[in-house]
Design an enzyme around this catalytic site. Structure first.
Site, mmCIF file in Angstrom:
data_model
loop_
_atom_site.group_PDB
_atom_site.id
_atom_site.type_symbol
_atom_site.label_atom_id
_atom_site.label_comp_id
_atom_site.label_asym_id
_atom_site.label_seq_id
_atom_site.Cartn_x
_atom_site.Cartn_y
_atom_site.Cartn_z
ATOM 1 N N ASN A 177 0.859 -1.183 0.000
ATOM 2 C CA ASN A 177 0.000 0.000 0.000
ATOM 3 C C ASN A 177 0.895 1.232 0.000
ATOM 4 O OD1 ASN A 177 0.765 0.592 2.724
ATOM 5 N ND2 ASN A 177 -0.834 -0.770 3.484
ATOM 6 N N GLU A 180 3.341 1.722 2.885
ATOM 7 C CA GLU A 180 4.448 0.768 2.828
ATOM 8 C C GLU A 180 5.449 1.168 1.754
ATOM 9 O OE1 GLU A 180 1.711 -3.031 4.286
ATOM 10 O OE2 GLU A 180 1.982 -2.599 2.147
ATOM 11 N N ASP A 240 -6.653 -7.814 0.958
ATOM 12 C CA ASP A 240 -6.773 -9.212 0.541
ATOM 13 C C ASP A 240 -7.702 -9.333 -0.661
ATOM 14 O OD1 ASP A 240 -5.188 -10.076 2.747
ATOM 15 O OD2 ASP A 240 -6.951 -9.982 4.038
#
Length: 416
Positions: A177, A180, A240
């Site tokens: 993301n 990150e 996910d």
């Protein structure tokens, strides 16, 4: 598809807050409902399975009640599991939810996992042509050399990362993301992102950016995919969902851009539900509706049928009998309007997304080609007499009395 990573249990405690504890300045939550979901790599597996993928899940849980609950949920959903029961405790996240859906508190229970058996089990079962997905939540299952070891066995490795960037060198796709990415490389811009992608030997770098969409970086490719603004109920598990959709559809042959567009669409629907919600194919794929006819002289009955048909799904495909097909069915003097004219008339209608002219007496071959989810026919048909009823759901629209091409032609004839 083989999935390895950190598996955890999400617990959702819903209740009412009507008083303050006499023991301390704290709200008292009166529990009304408790729900359980599998999180982490398990949620990724559930999403993939729900999309139709054959999923094999590797990881570890504890020999405790949360671990048993995870195994129970996965078994109920036909996930093939290779879960070791050697963790000290099963990672569990318990969320306290108030009556308005607001998160009041999250209670985490976890111990860093030190075992190597899940990775060993995976490596012993990998084939050269396998697709492996690494779901790394930094709880211990994924080691610094796990991706390297997997790449010695197969080439197609997708990664959802949480650790140092060096751990994922050589992966086919890495999906951080934005926070990150910034932690790894600093502020995002497409050119430097591509440099980082090449430096780390990734085929694809996919950066998710919350409400600002998805950045797709590949060989000579950059695209920023933005979705429509939606009301967020809960973003739990959205990452996910995104990875599951990307992997599933890309491995089906979709381009990476198309797969990411579908991922954004699916995730935007999932986050409108509270709690961890597993994506459905209907969240991702358009519901395609089919109807067909001659449509020689458009009248109110046709318009009502087409409007109704469009309302049954997302995309409406209208099949039109070719001129020769009409002559065989209705006589040499028909149609009055040739196929081009009839097609252009239908194209002006906002409900119609595509027109298809077919040469055969029935639309069966076209239905097989376009694989609609729903077939709509007028009230002079039944489910059993509808061509293609074995291939899609059939919905019958009641006949609009007083409107037909034959009646219109009779009126014109009598007027003359």
């Amino acid at each position: 598809m083989k999935i390895i990573g950190d598996v955890m249990l999400d617990v959702w405690v819903h209740g009412l807050c009507t008083k303050v504890s006499p023991e301390a300045s704290a709200l008292v939550l009166q529990e009304k409902q408790r729900n359980h979901n599998v999180g982490g790599a398990g949620n990724l597996a559930l999403n993939l399975s729900n999309l139709g993928a054959d999923t094999h899940l590797y990881g570890s849980v504890g020999n405790d009640a949360p671990g048993h609950k995870i195994q129970e949920i996965l078994l109920q959903n036909n996930i093939k599991t290779y879960l070791c029961q050697d963790a000290q405790t099963t990672t569990t996240k318990t969320r306290m939810i108030g009556p308005d859906g607001k998160h009041l508190l999250r209670l985490d229970k976890e111990e860093l996992y030190h075992g190597i058996e899940p990775v060993q089990n995976l490596l012993s079962n990998i084939q050269q042509d396998d697709v492996v997905i690494v779901s790394d939540y930094n709880k211990g299952v994924i080691k610094s050399n796990t991706v390297k070891k997997i790449l010695e066995k197969c080439d197609r490795v997708y990664v959802d990362p949480k650790q140092d960037v060096l751990n994922y060198y050589g992966a086919y796709l890495v999906k951080p993301n934005m926070s990150e990415y910034v932690k790894w490389f600093g502020q995002f811009d497409p050119k430097s992102a591509d440099v980082k992608r090449v430096h780390n030997n990734w085929k694809w770098l996919i950066v998710t950016d919350g409400a600002d969409g998805i950045h797709v970086v590949g060989d000579d490719i950059y695209q920023h995919i933005k979705g429509s603004t939606v009301e967020l109920a809960d973003v739990s598990g959205a990452g996910d969902t995104v990875l599951a959709i990307i992997v599933h559809y890309h491995e089906m042959g979709y381009s990476m851009i198309d797969a990411c567009e579908l991922a954004l669409k699916g995730a935007s629907r999932v986050v409108q539900h509270r709690g961890v919600t597993v994506v459905k194919r209907s969240d991702v794929e358009d519901t395609v509706v089919w109807t067909n006819g001659v449509f020689d002289i458009l009248h109110q009955g046709h318009l009502e049928l087409l409007k109704f048909a469009k309302g049954q799904g997302d995309r409406l495909i209208v099949g039109i009998n070719s001129d020769e097909s009409v002559k065989r069915l209705k006589g040499v003097h028909r149609p009055y309007n040739n196929a081009y004219v009839r097609e252009q008339q239908l194209r002006q209608l906002t409900w119609v997304d595509r027109e298809v002219v077919f040469e055969e007496d029935t639309p069966l071959e076209s239905i097989k080609k376009y694989t609609p989810d729903i077939i709509v026919k007028g009230g002079d048909y039944t489910v059993e007499t509808t061509v293609g009823n074995e291939l899609a759901e059939v919905v019958i629209f009641p006949t609009v009395e007083g409107f037909s091409t034959t009646n219109i032609l009779e009126k014109v004839k009598n007027a003359n």
